[in-house]
Design an enzyme around this catalytic site. Sequence first.
Site, PDB file in Angstrom:
ATOM      1  CG  ASP A   8      -1.922   1.133   1.220  1.00 30.67           C
ATOM      2  OD1 ASP A   8      -2.402   1.489   0.128  1.00 30.67           O
ATOM      3  OD2 ASP A   8      -2.244   1.668   2.292  1.00 30.67           O
ATOM      4  CB  SER A   9       0.304   4.789  -0.644  1.00 29.25           C
ATOM      5  OG  SER A   9      -0.883   4.984   0.102  1.00 29.25           O
ATOM      6  CB  CYS A  44      -2.950  -0.113  -2.682  1.00 32.84           C
ATOM      7  SG  CYS A  44      -3.064   1.495  -3.501  1.00 32.84           S
ATOM      8  CD  GLU A  48      -0.256   7.144   5.856  1.00 31.15           C
ATOM      9  OE1 GLU A  48       0.876   7.234   6.361  1.00 31.15           O
ATOM     10  OE2 GLU A  48      -0.746   6.049   5.494  1.00 31.15           O
ATOM     11  CB  CYS A  71      -9.250   4.032   0.416  1.00 25.90           C
ATOM     12  SG  CYS A  71      -7.582   4.449   1.002  1.00 25.90           S
ATOM     13  CG  HIS A 101      -5.190   4.876   4.363  1.00 28.12           C
ATOM     14  ND1 HIS A 101      -4.611   4.336   3.231  1.00 28.12           N
ATOM     15  CD2 HIS A 101      -4.189   5.478   5.048  1.00 28.12           C
ATOM     16  CE1 HIS A 101      -3.314   4.604   3.238  1.00 28.12           C
ATOM     17  NE2 HIS A 101      -3.028   5.291   4.324  1.00 28.12           N
TER      18      HIS A 101
END
Length: 258
Positions: free
Chosen positions: A3-4, A66, A141, A173, A175
């Site tokens: 994932d990012s 992701c 984040e 997503c 997240h």
Amino acid sequence: MFDSGLGGLTVLRRLLSLRPGQPCIYLADTARVPYGGRSAAEIRVIAAEVTSYLKQQGSQALLMACNTSNAIALDVAEATAGGPVVGLIEAVAKVVRASRVGVLATPATAGSGAYGKAFRAANTQITVVEVGCPFFVPAIERHDLGSGALIEAAKNYLEPLLAAEVETIVLGCTHYPLLEPLLQQLLPSHIELVDPAIAAVDVLCEMLPAPLPLPHGADAFSGCRFLVTGDPEPFAAGLEHWLGASQKVEWVKLQQAG
């Protein structure tokens, strides 16, 4: 899996709840987080780099933790991985049964229309409304899950979904499951929130050999390596914050990362 940033940990948590100690490499491309505002061309290059690197590290199957890269570069990953590739979008599209579905996603994922295409491939009569949410990933984040600005952004993103009278909202997503308590507060109780990680991990587990018992004294994360392309310290802090696990985090350099 990759994932990012921190988001894919929601997928890893699901996997390890079913298979504690599962050998796994988790790569967080934190040098380029977030992916959601990047062009399709950039995301495809990133997917090729990350997938090639994981293959070099010995991965035998890839879970795309992701949604953005899944939406735009699934074919790139399949051509590069050297083994089976599990996508979040395809997995969840096969299990959602609602006729009116909302999707909260990054701008890149929403702009690709990948969720709508996948759902309509399974059910031509379904209505899908996809909303891009640029505020969410940077806030998560930063570990910001309850500021006034975040709440206002969430209300704005939910407005078109409520207007469309959706029955189910897909957290498009990885997240976004971290925002589930906030979203539940803002939504009517009859609207179901769906995390694609559940369906994707179920698909992955069907491919894996039977799990072995954990060695004495080992924890659920004992088989995991954590790699980042940016500063390891913030990610290590995020690991401890979100998963309650203090783990070694390694820095790696990819060709275009920075």
